[in-house]
Design a protein around this motif. Structure first.
Motif, PDB file in Angstrom:
ATOM      1  N   ASP A  63       1.642  -2.006  16.595  1.00  0.00           N
ATOM      2  CA  ASP A  63       0.298  -1.447  16.461  1.00  0.00           C
ATOM      3  C   ASP A  63      -0.342  -1.149  17.816  1.00  0.00           C
ATOM      4  N   ARG A  64      -0.014  -1.932  18.837  1.00  0.00           N
ATOM      5  CA  ARG A  64      -0.515  -1.623  20.192  1.00  0.00           C
ATOM      6  C   ARG A  64       0.014  -0.257  20.636  1.00  0.00           C
ATOM      7  N   PHE A  65       1.319  -0.043  20.434  1.00  0.00           N
ATOM      8  CA  PHE A  65       1.909   1.252  20.794  1.00  0.00           C
ATOM      9  C   PHE A  65       1.253   2.380  19.997  1.00  0.00           C
ATOM     10  N   LEU A  66       1.084   2.167  18.700  1.00  0.00           N
ATOM     11  CA  LEU A  66       0.513   3.213  17.841  1.00  0.00           C
ATOM     12  C   LEU A  66      -0.898   3.576  18.280  1.00  0.00           C
ATOM     13  N   VAL A  67      -1.713   2.580  18.606  1.00  0.00           N
ATOM     14  CA  VAL A  67      -3.088   2.844  19.036  1.00  0.00           C
ATOM     15  C   VAL A  67      -3.100   3.638  20.348  1.00  0.00           C
ATOM     16  N   LEU A  68      -2.268   3.227  21.299  1.00  0.00           N
ATOM     17  CA  LEU A  68      -2.206   3.942  22.582  1.00  0.00           C
ATOM     18  C   LEU A  68      -1.772   5.392  22.395  1.00  0.00           C
ATOM     19  N   ILE A  69      -0.792   5.604  21.526  1.00  0.00           N
ATOM     20  CA  ILE A  69      -0.267   6.953  21.312  1.00  0.00           C
ATOM     21  C   ILE A  69      -1.287   7.808  20.557  1.00  0.00           C
ATOM     22  N   GLU A  70      -1.923   7.217  19.534  1.00  0.00           N
ATOM     23  CA  GLU A  70      -2.970   7.944  18.793  1.00  0.00           C
ATOM     24  C   GLU A  70      -4.116   8.337  19.721  1.00  0.00           C
ATOM     25  N   SER A  71      -4.450   7.456  20.669  1.00  0.00           N
ATOM     26  CA  SER A  71      -5.572   7.741  21.572  1.00  0.00           C
ATOM     27  C   SER A  71      -5.290   8.935  22.480  1.00  0.00           C
ATOM     28  N   LYS A  72      -4.005   9.291  22.612  1.00  0.00           N
ATOM     29  CA  LYS A  72      -3.616  10.424  23.470  1.00  0.00           C
ATOM     30  C   LYS A  72      -3.341  11.687  22.657  1.00  0.00           C
ATOM     31  N   ASP A  73      -3.622  11.640  21.347  1.00  0.00           N
ATOM     32  CA  ASP A  73      -3.346  12.793  20.477  1.00  0.00           C
ATOM     33  C   ASP A  73      -1.882  13.195  20.494  1.00  0.00           C
ATOM     34  N   ILE A  74      -1.025  12.197  20.427  1.00  0.00           N
ATOM     35  CA  ILE A  74       0.414  12.433  20.352  1.00  0.00           C
ATOM     36  C   ILE A  74       0.880  11.924  18.988  1.00  0.00           C
ATOM     37  N   GLU A  75       1.799  12.659  18.375  1.00  0.00           N
ATOM     38  CA  GLU A  75       2.306  12.296  17.038  1.00  0.00           C
ATOM     39  C   GLU A  75       3.259  11.113  17.137  1.00  0.00           C
ATOM     40  N   PRO A  76       2.999   9.974  16.453  1.00  0.00           N
ATOM     41  CA  PRO A  76       3.930   8.846  16.532  1.00  0.00           C
ATOM     42  C   PRO A  76       4.994   8.877  15.422  1.00  0.00           C
ATOM     43  N   ILE A  77       6.188   8.427  15.763  1.00  0.00           N
ATOM     44  CA  ILE A  77       7.287   8.244  14.802  1.00  0.00           C
ATOM     45  C   ILE A  77       7.853   6.853  15.077  1.00  0.00           C
ATOM     46  N   ILE A  78       8.179   6.110  14.017  1.00  0.00           N
ATOM     47  CA  ILE A  78       8.665   4.739  14.199  1.00  0.00           C
ATOM     48  C   ILE A  78      10.168   4.679  13.896  1.00  0.00           C
ATOM     49  N   PHE A  79      10.941   4.215  14.873  1.00  0.00           N
ATOM     50  CA  PHE A  79      12.384   3.972  14.696  1.00  0.00           C
ATOM     51  C   PHE A  79      12.610   2.457  14.764  1.00  0.00           C
ATOM     52  N   ILE A  80      13.252   1.891  13.750  1.00  0.00           N
ATOM     53  CA  ILE A  80      13.565   0.457  13.773  1.00  0.00           C
ATOM     54  C   ILE A  80      15.064   0.302  13.996  1.00  0.00           C
ATOM     55  N   SER A  81      15.426  -0.299  15.133  1.00  0.00           N
ATOM     56  CA  SER A  81      16.830  -0.372  15.561  1.00  0.00           C
ATOM     57  C   SER A  81      17.484  -1.706  15.189  1.00  0.00           C
ATOM     58  N   LYS A  82      18.782  -1.755  15.446  1.00  0.00           N
ATOM     59  CA  LYS A  82      19.608  -2.968  15.261  1.00  0.00           C
ATOM     60  C   LYS A  82      19.634  -3.440  13.802  1.00  0.00           C
ATOM     61  N   MET A  83      19.659  -2.473  12.872  1.00  0.00           N
ATOM     62  CA  MET A  83      19.699  -2.833  11.449  1.00  0.00           C
ATOM     63  C   MET A  83      20.990  -3.577  11.094  1.00  0.00           C
ATOM     64  N   ASP A  84      22.018  -3.447  11.930  1.00  0.00           N
ATOM     65  CA  ASP A  84      23.264  -4.194  11.692  1.00  0.00           C
ATOM     66  C   ASP A  84      23.039  -5.696  11.821  1.00  0.00           C
TER      67      ASP A  84
END
Length: 293
Positions: free
Chosen positions: A94-115
């Protein structure tokens, strides 16, 4: 006079791509006087007699910019967060999302290491995936190790300028190496004792992957909210911004005010309590930060 885009900055040189060629340029002294620093991603005008000796003469207006990492004109930010090592953290996401939203940049979430997903983590990851998809954020689960879901990931990059963000050790460089093996980016293994990856990315560069440009960056070296004002915070949570239009009072902070539509939405389960808790936490952080002079 020619036009191009800065694709790399290193040791005082700016590498400008114009057509199929890349020109090594310096910034004119006038930028220093005006306190303007050319950034990777900038559209610029430059003059040059050959590929190695050019000068940037003008920087076009930017649609957005980040300070750390220093890059401009970004279409989207891919936030990479891992299941384990480091453990999945909704607060950090959520910290990342807030910072990115504040810059008017579109966020996409990738969740890694699913193995590495354990039975106990399946429900947690699935719950948060639904939380963020309900808000409207694309969420992709993948594993570089098992080659799981890699093809859809590269589709996000097509025709976009993307920045890859996330804490150390989540696998940002491993992801880019997989999508474009010729990059051979150095990956930092996670220190078991600290749970932190080693910083391996040294400079900002836009690399071409699947007809898009991607910046492999040193993550965000700062995750503080220095440039976000209290009244802007609600707009950085899309679901809070949406419900706030129904609040009884204009300028409602969604904390103690009566007839607050946001608090009602939290109680009704339309806004995830974790997101609202993080909103309150960030609100207090911004409210109590020391003024800068």
């Amino acid at each position: 006079m020619a036009e191009g885009r800065i694709v790399k900055a290193l040791s005082g040189f700016y590498y400008v791509k114009s057509g199929e060629e890349i020109y090594q340029c310096r910034g004119r002294g006038v930028f220093r006087k005006q306190k303007i620093t050319p950034l990777v991603g900038d559209f610029v005008t430059f003059e040059s007699t050959n590929l190695d000796e050019g000068f940037i003469t003008d920087i076009k207006p930017r649609k957005n910019e980040l300070i750390r990492p220093p890059i401009a004109n970004i279409d989207q930010a891919i936030i990479v967060t891992s299941v384990v090592l480091p453990d999945f953290s909704p607060l950090l996401l959520d910290r990342f999302l807030v910072l990115i939203e504040s810059k008017d940049i579109e966020p996409i979430i990738f969740i890694s290491k699913m193995d590495a997903l354990s039975e106990t983590m399946i429900e947690k990851i699935d719950y948060y995936r639904k939380v963020y998809e309900k808000i409207g954020y694309p969420v992709e689960l993948y594993s570089v190790k098992d080659n799981m879901n890699m093809e859809p990931l590269s589709r996000y990059l097509a025709n976009n300028v993307s920045v890859i963000a996330g804490q150390s050790g989540v696998g940002k460089s491993s992801l880019l190496n997989k999508l474009k093996p010729s990059l051979v980016l150095e990956t930092g293994e996670v220190s078991e004792s600290l749970g932190r990856g080693k910083h391996t990315t040294r400079h900002v560069e836009l690399v071409e992957i699947n007809n898009g440009l991607v910046a492999d960056t040193p993550g965000f070296s700062s995750l503080d909210f220095d440039n976000i004002q209290l009244e802007e915070l609600g707009n950085c949570f899309p679901e809070i911004a949406m419900h706030s239009t129904s609040c009884k009072f204009r300028g409602c902070n969604h904390i103690k005010e009566p007839k607050c539509a946001v608090k009602q939405a939290v109680e009704a389960g339309d806004i995830a309590s974790s997101r609202y808790d993080h909103y309150l936490r960030f609100y207090e952080e911004i409210q109590t930060r020391k003024p800068r002079y």
